[in-house]
Design a protein around this motif. Structure first.
Motif, PDB file in Angstrom:
ATOM      1  N   PRO A  75       0.818  -1.222   0.000  1.00  0.00           N
ATOM      2  CA  PRO A  75       0.000   0.000   0.000  1.00  0.00           C
ATOM      3  C   PRO A  75       0.850   1.270   0.000  1.00  0.00           C
ATOM      4  N   ASP A  76       1.955   1.266   0.767  1.00  0.00           N
ATOM      5  CA  ASP A  76       2.851   2.429   0.749  1.00  0.00           C
ATOM      6  C   ASP A  76       3.462   2.613  -0.634  1.00  0.00           C
ATOM      7  N   GLY A  77       3.749   1.502  -1.296  1.00  0.00           N
ATOM      8  CA  GLY A  77       4.296   1.577  -2.642  1.00  0.00           C
ATOM      9  C   GLY A  77       3.306   2.173  -3.627  1.00  0.00           C
ATOM     10  N   GLN A  78       2.035   1.819  -3.499  1.00  0.00           N
ATOM     11  CA  GLN A  78       1.018   2.399  -4.361  1.00  0.00           C
ATOM     12  C   GLN A  78       0.875   3.896  -4.118  1.00  0.00           C
ATOM     13  N   ASP A  79       0.943   4.281  -2.836  1.00  0.00           N
ATOM     14  CA  ASP A  79       0.830   5.709  -2.510  1.00  0.00           C
ATOM     15  C   ASP A  79       1.991   6.507  -3.103  1.00  0.00           C
ATOM     16  N   ILE A  80       3.214   6.004  -2.927  1.00  0.00           N
ATOM     17  CA  ILE A  80       4.374   6.742  -3.434  1.00  0.00           C
ATOM     18  C   ILE A  80       4.376   6.755  -4.959  1.00  0.00           C
ATOM     19  N   LEU A  81       3.838   5.694  -5.572  1.00  0.00           N
ATOM     20  CA  LEU A  81       3.760   5.638  -7.027  1.00  0.00           C
ATOM     21  C   LEU A  81       2.850   6.741  -7.559  1.00  0.00           C
ATOM     22  N   GLU A  82       1.719   6.970  -6.906  1.00  0.00           N
ATOM     23  CA  GLU A  82       0.807   8.037  -7.324  1.00  0.00           C
ATOM     24  C   GLU A  82       1.457   9.407  -7.170  1.00  0.00           C
ATOM     25  N   GLU A  83       2.194   9.607  -6.074  1.00  0.00           N
ATOM     26  CA  GLU A  83       2.877  10.886  -5.873  1.00  0.00           C
ATOM     27  C   GLU A  83       3.994  11.081  -6.893  1.00  0.00           C
ATOM     28  N   LEU A  84       4.712  10.004  -7.194  1.00  0.00           N
ATOM     29  CA  LEU A  84       5.795  10.085  -8.172  1.00  0.00           C
ATOM     30  C   LEU A  84       5.263  10.402  -9.566  1.00  0.00           C
ATOM     31  N   ALA A  85       4.055   9.944  -9.877  1.00  0.00           N
ATOM     32  CA  ALA A  85       3.488  10.199 -11.200  1.00  0.00           C
ATOM     33  C   ALA A  85       3.385  11.698 -11.466  1.00  0.00           C
ATOM     34  N   ASP A  86       2.974  12.463 -10.457  1.00  0.00           N
ATOM     35  CA  ASP A  86       2.901  13.924 -10.615  1.00  0.00           C
ATOM     36  C   ASP A  86       4.295  14.518 -10.810  1.00  0.00           C
ATOM     37  N   TYR A  87       5.263  13.994 -10.078  1.00  0.00           N
ATOM     38  CA  TYR A  87       6.644  14.478 -10.199  1.00  0.00           C
ATOM     39  C   TYR A  87       7.180  14.212 -11.609  1.00  0.00           C
ATOM     40  N   ILE A  88       6.939  13.008 -12.120  1.00  0.00           N
ATOM     41  CA  ILE A  88       7.432  12.644 -13.455  1.00  0.00           C
ATOM     42  C   ILE A  88       6.787  13.515 -14.519  1.00  0.00           C
ATOM     43  N   ARG A  89       5.495  13.816 -14.360  1.00  0.00           N
ATOM     44  CA  ARG A  89       4.812  14.681 -15.323  1.00  0.00           C
ATOM     45  C   ARG A  89       5.463  16.067 -15.385  1.00  0.00           C
TER      46      ARG A  89
END
Length: 344
Positions: A75-89
């Protein structure tokens, strides 16, 4: 966030590659779990030693966990993945590109996913998830949603996690003679199942002669009834195809295909073939929505990715006159080049 990205570029540019690499690994694990290191390295087209070092870090950080079946995301991995998506954009400058394409193509909104769906299956899944997220924003009250067929549309339907039992889903047009899971009827049924809603089907071919179409409408009250429901749709979600490829898939004769291409068609959607400037030069006969019908639909969501479809996307966007585009970075940058070179 933009300031953070700017600082990273200036003071620690070497960290950006690491962040992006870990983002891609987490995303691939999410879509392939449970997955082993060797299989993950193959999916990422990367060395197994490089992948092992990164997943060991991700495990220590609590973002992935190991089991005899393979790695899974926490679950922590899913959360950080969503946050990273904004960073990558932001890292890829996609926010400003979205605004540029929206303005230049006359669209209400453009949503761009990092990557190239032509070569990366994870990006194709991201495209479906992003489109599902856009559609979810408009649900919540009794509405009729019309959907076209295609592989991208199928991924959008399967990616849905929201519940909207008051929604009715219908195919935008009759079935195209391809894999059953990609037909508009199937997409409608799957999406309705995910929403917990209802659906109605158009049980007829996608492309028939004018005479056969008239006979079907005269003899089948159910087809007439469903066609009327489709015509009153509140939301349309549809895909885009390359003109020549779609003409072949729809079984058009060689003579017609030659004529359509000679008239400048580069894109296809809902059975209409368009030039880059948005002129519809040919339409297949079928029950359902056409591009000229879209002005009466309050929300229109176009989904297409990959640099190969860039010209087709521009053509259909110009022909449809507005709406929302969900695409990927490769297509968006190719669209930008087309706009700069051909559209003043």
């Amino acid at each position: 966030m933009e300031n953070i990205v700017r600082l990273h570029r200036r003071i620690a540019p070497e960290l950006i590659a690491t962040v992006e690499e870990r983002y891609l690994i987490l995303r691939q694990i999410l879509y392939s779990q449970p997955v082993g290191r060797r299989a993950l390295a193959a999916l990422l087209v990367s060395g197994e030693r490089v992948v092992r070092a990164q997943v060991d870090f991700l495990k220590t950080a609590g973002f992935v966990e190991f089991s005899p079946l393979g790695m899974t995301i926490t679950p922590d991995g899913q959360d950080i993945l969503e946050e990273l998506a904004d960073y990558i954009r932001l890292l890829h400058g996609l926010t400003s590109l979205e605004q540029e394409l929206s303005s230049r193509l006359g669209l209400g909104q453009v949503v761009i996913i990092p990557g190239n769906s032509d070569v990366d299956s994870a990006v194709r899944k991201d495209l479906g998830r992003a489109a599902a997220g856009v559609l979810a924003r408009y649900l919540g009250e009794p509405l009729t949603v019309a959907v076209s067929g295609g592989s991208t549309m199928a991924r959008m339907a399967h990616a849905f996690t929201e519940s909207s039992p008051q929604t009715l889903v219908v195919p935008a047009r009759g079935a195209l003679g391809e894999q059953v899971e990609y037909q508009a009827n199937t997409v409608a049924a799957v999406l309705a199942g995910k929403l917990g809603g209802k659906y109605r089907l158009l049980n007829m071919p996608d492309a028939v002669s004018d005479q056969a179409l008239a006979a079907l409408l005269n003899s089948d009250a159910n087809i007439r009834d469903v066609a009327e429901v489709v015509g009153r749709a509140d939301i349309l979600v549809y895909g885009v195809g390359q003109a020549e490829r779609m003409a072949i898939r729809r079984g058009l004769s060689a003579e017609v295909i030659t004529e359509v291409l000679q008239r400048g068609a580069v894109g296809e959607a809902l059975g209409d073939y368009c030039t880059l400037a948005g002129e519809i030069v040919y339409s297949t006969a079928s029950v359902g929505l056409r591009l000229n019908d879209l002005v009466g639909i309050s929300q229109r969501i176009m989904i297409a990715g990959g640099a190969k479809k860039a010209a087709a996307i521009v053509a259909v966007a110009n022909a449809s006159g507005g709406g929302i585009l969900v695409t990927d970075e490769a297509a968006a940058r190719a669209i930008q080049v087309i706009i700069n070179n051909h559209i003043k």
